[in-house]
Enzyme design. Structure first.
Site, PDB file in Angstrom:
ATOM      1  N   TYR A  98      41.038  34.216  43.324  1.00 50.00           N
ATOM      2  CA  TYR A  98      41.528  33.547  42.119  1.00 50.00           C
ATOM      3  C   TYR A  98      40.707  33.987  40.905  1.00 50.00           C
ATOM      4  O   TYR A  98      41.253  34.357  39.863  1.00 50.00           O
ATOM      5  CB  TYR A  98      41.464  32.031  42.291  1.00 50.00           C
ATOM      6  CG  TYR A  98      41.914  31.264  41.078  1.00 50.00           C
ATOM      7  CD1 TYR A  98      43.265  31.104  40.806  1.00 50.00           C
ATOM      8  CD2 TYR A  98      40.998  30.694  40.203  1.00 50.00           C
ATOM      9  CE1 TYR A  98      43.697  30.400  39.694  1.00 50.00           C
ATOM     10  CE2 TYR A  98      41.410  29.983  39.093  1.00 50.00           C
ATOM     11  CZ  TYR A  98      42.760  29.840  38.836  1.00 50.00           C
ATOM     12  OH  TYR A  98      43.174  29.142  37.730  1.00 50.00           O
TER      13      TYR A  98
ATOM     14  N   LYS B 167      42.082  36.075  37.528  1.00 49.09           N
ATOM     15  CA  LYS B 167      42.009  35.586  36.149  1.00 49.09           C
ATOM     16  C   LYS B 167      41.162  36.507  35.275  1.00 49.09           C
ATOM     17  O   LYS B 167      41.466  36.707  34.093  1.00 49.09           O
ATOM     18  CB  LYS B 167      41.496  34.146  36.118  1.00 49.09           C
ATOM     19  CG  LYS B 167      42.477  33.149  36.741  1.00 49.09           C
ATOM     20  CD  LYS B 167      43.852  33.228  36.094  1.00 49.09           C
ATOM     21  CE  LYS B 167      44.809  32.177  36.618  1.00 49.09           C
ATOM     22  NZ  LYS B 167      46.107  32.186  35.947  1.00 49.09           N
TER      23      LYS B 167
END
Length: 193
Positions: A155, A159
């Site tokens: 994750y 990002k």
């Protein structure tokens, strides 16, 4: 109304921040293509906003697929004659597995939705903005997870990559009045968690 008659595409619109973005934009007079995989939720959102100043059209699609990213942009142009704003909000979490246990399958899933999807959508949106000759706006919804050690490694990487994907067009097309902003909220109580 700040967004009266603006033509906007919002991904991840069936819940959480995406849903809230659509609700606010439509109340401000925008015409929005609401994009998500869950069509029934999009239809319920559109129904709830039918008496507001702007309009909502539903686009059931998966941002990990190029044809859907291009199709949602085409839908805005077909419906309202142009595109003014793209909001890349769709995203998925990893399973918070430490790097020694992170799977290739989860890596591909998260990167496809959180990096490839916005990139494909931006590519199409910028082409439309250039053809229109009046600039445009892109907002990428990132996360503080891009730089926080407690975020899952996949994750966080997705990002951080989304941040980088936003910087290039912001620089390359500034002379064309195309703005790209990346916002990085902290923890928000949504279904993604």
């Amino acid at each position: 109304m700040k967004l009266k008659d603006k033509s906007i595409v919002v991904t991840g619109a069936s819940s959480g921040m995406g849903k809230a973005i659509v609700e606010l934009f439509v109340k401000e007079g925008a015409n929005v293509i609401a994009v998500a995989r869950r069509k029934e939720r999009l239809e319920a959102l559109a129904e709830s906003l039918k008496d507001e100043a702007g309009q909502v059209q539903v686009f059931a699609g998966d941002v990990s697929r190029r044809q859907d990213c291009e199709g949602m942009i085409d839908a805005a142009v077909a419906a309202w004659g142009r595109l003014d704003i793209l909001v890349n909000n769709a995203g998925v979490m990893d399973d918070m597995a430490p790097i020694a246990e992170a799977s290739d399958e989860k890596f591909r899933q998260v990167m496809d939705v959180s990096v490839y999807g916005p990139m494909a959508a931006m590519r199409k949106a910028v082409q439309v903005f250039l053809e229109q000759g009046q600039g445009g706006n892109i907002v990428n919804v990132s996360s503080v997870g891009a730089s926080h050690q407690a975020a899952g490694p996949i994750y966080g990487a997705s990002k951080a990559a989304l941040n980088a994907v936003g910087r290039n067009p912001a620089y390359m097309y500034k002379g064309e009045k195309i703005r790209v902003n990346v916002i990085a909220p902290g923890g928000i109580n949504t279904e993604i968690a």
